[in-house]
Motif scaffolding. Sequence first.
Motif, PDB file in Angstrom:
ATOM      1  N   GLY A 111      -2.645  -1.476  -8.228  1.00 21.00           N
ATOM      2  CA  GLY A 111      -2.459  -0.392  -7.838  1.00 21.00           C
ATOM      3  C   GLY A 111      -3.629   0.706  -7.105  1.00 21.00           C
ATOM      4  O   GLY A 111      -3.349   1.426  -6.212  1.00 21.00           O
ATOM      5  N   ILE A 112      -4.677   0.574  -8.236  1.00 19.65           N
ATOM      6  CA  ILE A 112      -5.718   1.023  -8.079  1.00 19.65           C
ATOM      7  C   ILE A 112      -6.509   0.557  -6.402  1.00 19.65           C
ATOM      8  O   ILE A 112      -7.138   1.874  -5.688  1.00 19.65           O
ATOM      9  CB  ILE A 112      -7.226   0.508  -9.402  1.00 19.65           C
ATOM     10  N   ILE A 113      -6.124  -0.783  -6.177  1.00 20.57           N
ATOM     11  CA  ILE A 113      -6.886  -0.461  -4.770  1.00 20.57           C
ATOM     12  C   ILE A 113      -6.322   0.153  -3.429  1.00 20.57           C
ATOM     13  O   ILE A 113      -6.697   0.354  -3.138  1.00 20.57           O
ATOM     14  CB  ILE A 113      -6.407  -1.880  -4.984  1.00 20.57           C
ATOM     15  N   LYS A 114      -4.956  -0.226  -3.631  1.00 20.47           N
ATOM     16  CA  LYS A 114      -3.529   0.353  -2.481  1.00 20.47           C
ATOM     17  C   LYS A 114      -3.998   1.683  -2.735  1.00 20.47           C
ATOM     18  O   LYS A 114      -3.934   2.228  -1.221  1.00 20.47           O
ATOM     19  CB  LYS A 114      -2.964   0.259  -3.106  1.00 20.47           C
ATOM     20  N   ASN A 115      -4.338   2.481  -3.910  1.00 21.89           N
ATOM     21  CA  ASN A 115      -4.639   3.278  -3.412  1.00 21.89           C
ATOM     22  C   ASN A 115      -6.150   4.037  -2.994  1.00 21.89           C
ATOM     23  O   ASN A 115      -6.102   5.079  -2.577  1.00 21.89           O
ATOM     24  CB  ASN A 115      -4.960   4.917  -4.764  1.00 21.89           C
ATOM     25  N   ARG A 116      -6.803   3.622  -3.710  1.00 18.29           N
ATOM     26  CA  ARG A 116      -8.045   3.921  -2.740  1.00 18.29           C
ATOM     27  C   ARG A 116      -7.962   3.396  -0.699  1.00 18.29           C
ATOM     28  O   ARG A 116      -9.057   3.648  -0.524  1.00 18.29           O
ATOM     29  CB  ARG A 116      -9.199   2.732  -3.015  1.00 18.29           C
ATOM     30  N   ASN A 117      -7.552   2.560  -0.809  1.00 20.74           N
ATOM     31  CA  ASN A 117      -6.835   1.914   0.594  1.00 20.74           C
ATOM     32  C   ASN A 117      -6.302   3.317   1.560  1.00 20.74           C
ATOM     33  O   ASN A 117      -6.896   3.018   2.805  1.00 20.74           O
ATOM     34  CB  ASN A 117      -6.241   0.759   0.839  1.00 20.74           C
TER      35      ASN A 117
END
Length: 446
Positions: A438-444
């Motif tokens: 989820g963190i990676i998706k939000n960052r991207n």
Amino acid sequence: MSLRTFSTGGVHPKASKLTESKAIEPARIPAQAVFPLSQHIGAPAVPCVSKGDKVLVGTPIARPDGFMSAYIHSSVSGTVAKIDSIVDASGRRQPAIFIDVEGDEWEPSIDRSDNLVINVTMSKEDILKRIGDAGIVGMGGACFPTHVKLCPPPACRIDTLIINAVECEPYLTADHRLMLEYPDRIIVGIRILMKTLGVDRTVIGIEENKADAIGLLQRKVQMVSGIEVMPLAMKYPQGGEKQLIEAVTGRRVPPPPALPANVGCVVQNVGTVYAIYEAVTKNKPLIERVVTVTGDSVSNPCNLKVRMGTPVGQLIEQAGGMPQDTAKLISGGPMMGRAMNNIDMPANKRVSGLLFLPEDECRRVEPENCIRCGKCVAACPMGLEPYLLSRQAELKMWDRLETEGVVSCIECGSCQFTCPSNRPLLDYVRMGKSTVTGIIKNRNAK
């Protein structure tokens, strides 16, 4: 000659294939069918029917919402009762379409005959459209929209199609029975996929404990160019994409974001292949699948061809009722399946099996301190350090978890299966992976 397998990790749980000799039988049609709008990876489908609409078997009732999504079709004929929400197996509410069943009338465009269609003259583009329109997703459990998977990045040159017929998860036998009962349809489905991908080589990977399926398919492919049946050693989780690719080709898929296509392979589950045959040659959408209902105490363990939307409780009744010693009902197998807290929930594209476990097989043992034995590391098929990932997730060390490669975890449960201290390794790693993803998706997205 030793049989091929993957090189890193793996475990050997008891097979417990209680239903391998049980022929597929049709499940009873429900009085009301319920269709969750999220039965695939990606965005939930969007309803394209309203309360009071009449539908037939095969009528689209929800359309994809974007590229990474899939159609949902009615598996019954009747009237749309409502669009509401249900509680899924994890206890979360999600939107669903409820249909009251009235008879069993099918869309006239669907070919319901048993005639085998061998020659497919459709173009690649038309095949992909029909697969997409049929709402087909990966039947091995991932539920990745199949039409998307069959369109690898242009830079990736695909040379090998691998058919996942391993079914290494204990207890489950749906794929095994499909191979025994519908081998010709599976082979035509493979030829359709080869045409779509433009490949000349297909390998069907089957573990050695399915000798009857191996022998049958080897005889069937003798006169078919480019298709090979490869017996594999028994080792869990050989059905994982990356593990199967290594076992069959010797190639190793790099860590995420790399995909099987990056090493020239596309993997499709044998159940998906069967669904593709029906979609392309019979114009039949994905409205049913084979579900293994099993457990050591089940009075009538069976393999049922189940209409999507059928309540799980009805399948339990057809298998002889819930055993008295049941402590937990699992959707799927014992290694990667999820516990169910509601037997009113419907079977859907994700449900491959229903497993009843007694108390002594699923009781949580009080965890002890990690003794640093390294068994979880040795068992991990992805070469990770589960004891470390588990502790980092427990301490909410999200940055460290990402650095240590938690997103590479395939959640196979081998670490927890082998831990002598009964540590809930998979529970914490799964939670950590979800959070980091989820963190990676939000960052991207920024």
